[in-house]
Design a protein around this motif. Structure first.
Motif, PDB file in Angstrom:
ATOM      1  N   VAL A 239      -7.309  40.284  38.410  1.00 21.43           N
ATOM      2  CA  VAL A 239      -8.229  41.205  38.734  1.00 21.43           C
ATOM      3  C   VAL A 239      -9.401  41.149  38.266  1.00 21.43           C
ATOM      4  O   VAL A 239     -10.600  40.928  39.090  1.00 21.43           O
ATOM      5  CB  VAL A 239      -7.803  42.444  38.353  1.00 21.43           C
ATOM      6  N   ARG A 240      -9.766  40.631  36.867  1.00 22.49           N
ATOM      7  CA  ARG A 240     -10.984  40.552  36.534  1.00 22.49           C
ATOM      8  C   ARG A 240     -11.695  39.542  37.197  1.00 22.49           C
ATOM      9  O   ARG A 240     -12.882  39.594  37.269  1.00 22.49           O
ATOM     10  CB  ARG A 240     -10.934  40.202  34.921  1.00 22.49           C
ATOM     11  N   GLN A 241     -11.010  38.092  37.348  1.00 20.77           N
ATOM     12  CA  GLN A 241     -11.739  37.023  38.070  1.00 20.77           C
ATOM     13  C   GLN A 241     -11.987  37.336  39.535  1.00 20.77           C
ATOM     14  O   GLN A 241     -13.112  36.938  39.991  1.00 20.77           O
ATOM     15  CB  GLN A 241     -10.558  36.045  38.220  1.00 20.77           C
ATOM     16  N   LEU A 242     -11.183  38.288  40.046  1.00 19.30           N
ATOM     17  CA  LEU A 242     -11.458  38.479  41.896  1.00 19.30           C
ATOM     18  C   LEU A 242     -12.725  39.614  41.600  1.00 19.30           C
ATOM     19  O   LEU A 242     -13.299  39.720  42.688  1.00 19.30           O
ATOM     20  CB  LEU A 242     -10.127  39.127  42.240  1.00 19.30           C
ATOM     21  N   SER A 243     -12.665  40.502  40.416  1.00 15.99           N
ATOM     22  CA  SER A 243     -13.798  41.552  40.768  1.00 15.99           C
ATOM     23  C   SER A 243     -15.152  40.734  40.690  1.00 15.99           C
ATOM     24  O   SER A 243     -16.054  41.533  41.031  1.00 15.99           O
ATOM     25  CB  SER A 243     -13.733  42.278  39.631  1.00 15.99           C
ATOM     26  N   ALA A 244     -15.276  39.723  40.216  1.00 17.32           N
ATOM     27  CA  ALA A 244     -16.727  38.991  40.332  1.00 17.32           C
ATOM     28  C   ALA A 244     -17.209  38.826  41.801  1.00 17.32           C
ATOM     29  O   ALA A 244     -18.373  38.521  42.270  1.00 17.32           O
ATOM     30  CB  ALA A 244     -16.608  37.705  39.713  1.00 17.32           C
ATOM     31  N   GLU A 245     -16.265  38.687  42.801  1.00 14.41           N
ATOM     32  CA  GLU A 245     -16.373  38.533  44.099  1.00 14.41           C
ATOM     33  C   GLU A 245     -16.235  39.656  45.129  1.00 14.41           C
ATOM     34  O   GLU A 245     -16.985  40.023  46.068  1.00 14.41           O
ATOM     35  CB  GLU A 245     -15.749  37.276  44.598  1.00 14.41           C
ATOM     36  N   LEU A 246     -15.157  40.466  44.772  1.00 14.59           N
ATOM     37  CA  LEU A 246     -14.707  41.600  45.721  1.00 14.59           C
ATOM     38  C   LEU A 246     -14.636  42.699  44.781  1.00 14.59           C
ATOM     39  O   LEU A 246     -14.489  43.018  43.926  1.00 14.59           O
ATOM     40  CB  LEU A 246     -13.327  41.203  45.935  1.00 14.59           C
ATOM     41  N   HIS A 247     -14.854  43.877  45.719  1.00 16.57           N
ATOM     42  CA  HIS A 247     -14.943  45.210  45.276  1.00 16.57           C
ATOM     43  C   HIS A 247     -13.401  45.535  44.732  1.00 16.57           C
ATOM     44  O   HIS A 247     -12.453  45.291  45.297  1.00 16.57           O
ATOM     45  CB  HIS A 247     -15.183  46.169  46.295  1.00 16.57           C
ATOM     46  N   PRO A 248     -13.130  46.285  43.324  1.00 15.63           N
ATOM     47  CA  PRO A 248     -12.127  46.623  43.029  1.00 15.63           C
ATOM     48  C   PRO A 248     -11.232  47.111  43.991  1.00 15.63           C
ATOM     49  O   PRO A 248      -9.853  47.171  43.878  1.00 15.63           O
ATOM     50  CB  PRO A 248     -12.437  47.535  41.844  1.00 15.63           C
ATOM     51  N   PHE A 249     -11.553  47.991  44.792  1.00 18.00           N
ATOM     52  CA  PHE A 249     -10.914  48.833  45.936  1.00 18.00           C
ATOM     53  C   PHE A 249     -10.239  47.552  46.875  1.00 18.00           C
ATOM     54  O   PHE A 249      -8.995  47.818  47.339  1.00 18.00           O
ATOM     55  CB  PHE A 249     -11.510  49.864  46.679  1.00 18.00           C
ATOM     56  N   VAL A 250     -10.885  46.689  47.082  1.00 15.98           N
ATOM     57  CA  VAL A 250     -10.456  45.614  48.017  1.00 15.98           C
ATOM     58  C   VAL A 250      -9.383  44.680  47.488  1.00 15.98           C
ATOM     59  O   VAL A 250      -8.696  44.387  47.731  1.00 15.98           O
ATOM     60  CB  VAL A 250     -11.663  44.685  48.658  1.00 15.98           C
TER      61      VAL A 250
END
Length: 318
Positions: free
Chosen positions: A38-49
């Motif tokens: 989740v931390r890695q993805l949050s650099a690119e995508l909104h947390p809700f996505v």
């Protein structure tokens, strides 16, 4: 008998509390890897996505089990409780993923240990349960541990920390519903029904901030999404099975392994080093939670013993 069946048979021969302990450590490892993704993805995508993809991928990873046993296993007479569990779970997820995008992993993890403390407060204020002095004292001590992590005297409490604490409130509600459902429902069915309800529900907030992941099917953001869905599913299955195998008082102490896992992963991926206050505060919160869980188990056993004596007395009198 193949190696998997051999391990499964040996595991079933272990005492219930030992099974619960192993399952809780497995859940902690799965959730820790999920939080890293989740931390890695949050650099690119909104947390809700990210939350939508977590639910969708978790559902996909459970489909082989549904196909193997048949959809009839999902029949339930407790849809309302499943809906409540999913509402609590989605609310917790949106808050947790938002906090993970803003705070160090270990701090978020330590703050979520307050969930059993919030469960005690909710039991007293909402459910009307009688909470005696010792449990209130343990709850207060646990929240003092929270203050060590927040360090309000050193600087203003960050809004992201309040979001993490809000996630803990909803996690408390989700844990209570899981424990209730595990008395009558299959652990795998609980996870699948949760996915069926939470996936479309999580698409609603995600639609307002939508963006597509980058990379190929097994690389870039997509690779992290697959890892997130798989590890989260492992965590959910292990968690529900842990609560089914043993009392909460027996398995909750092993939830502390989550802070160990996430501390190592956070240092490895992001160079985050938890400070001494995070470890100390997390330890105090967990100790208070363990005491509360054990005290509740003791009171439940006493209540069962009193009920048994009453039945014997009543039967003799009649």
């Amino acid at each position: 008998m193949n190696p998997f069946e051999t391990v499964q048979t040996a595991f079933r021969r272990l005492p219930a509390t030992t099974q619960g302990a192993f399952l809780m450590v497995g859940a902690s490892a799965g959730f820790s890897v999920m939080m890293l993704a989740v931390r890695q993805l949050s650099a690119e995508l909104h947390p809700f996505v990210v939350a939508f993809w977590r639910n969708l991928m978790g559902l996909v990873f459970m489909l082989p089990w549904v196909l193997a046993v048949g959809p009839g296993v999902l029949r339930t007479g407790r849809f309302g409780m499943h809906a409540l569990r999913s509402l609590m779970g989605l609310s917790a997820m949106l808050c947790l993923f938002t906090a993970l995008s803003l705070m160090p992993l270990a701090e978020v993890t330590a703050l979520t240990f307050t969930a059993p403390l919030f469960a005690t407060v909710g039991a007293a204020l909402i459910l009307g349960e009688r909470v005696r002095l010792r449990r209130w004292s343990a709850t207060v001590i646990g929240f003092l541990g929270t203050l060590l992590i927040l360090k309000p005297g050193a600087e203003m409490v960050q809004p992201s920390a309040l979001v993490a604490l809000t996630a803990a409130v909803f996690i408390a509600g989700a844990m209570l519903t899981i424990k209730s459902l595990s008395d009558s429902e299959s652990p795998n069915a609980i996870v699948v029904i949760m996915g069926l309800l939470m996936t479309p529900a999580s698409l609603v907030p995600a639609a307002f901030v939508w963006s597509w992941p980058t990379g190929g099917p097994m690389e870039g953001a997509w690779g992290w999404i697959l890892l997130m869905g798989f590890s989260a599913t492992i965590g959910q299955v292990c968690l529900t099975r842990a609560f089914k195998a043993a009392d909460a008082s027996a398995v909750i102490p092993f939830d502390f392994s989550r802070l160990v896992f996430i501390g190592g992963l956070g240092y490895w991926m992001f160079g985050e080093v938890p400070d001494v206050w995070t470890w100390l505060g997390g330890g105090i919160i967990l100790a208070a939670s363990v005491y509360i869980a054990r005290r509740e188990a003791q009171l439940a056993r006493l209540a069962q013993a009193d009920a048994a004596r009453s039945n014997v007395t009543g039967g003799a009198a009649s």
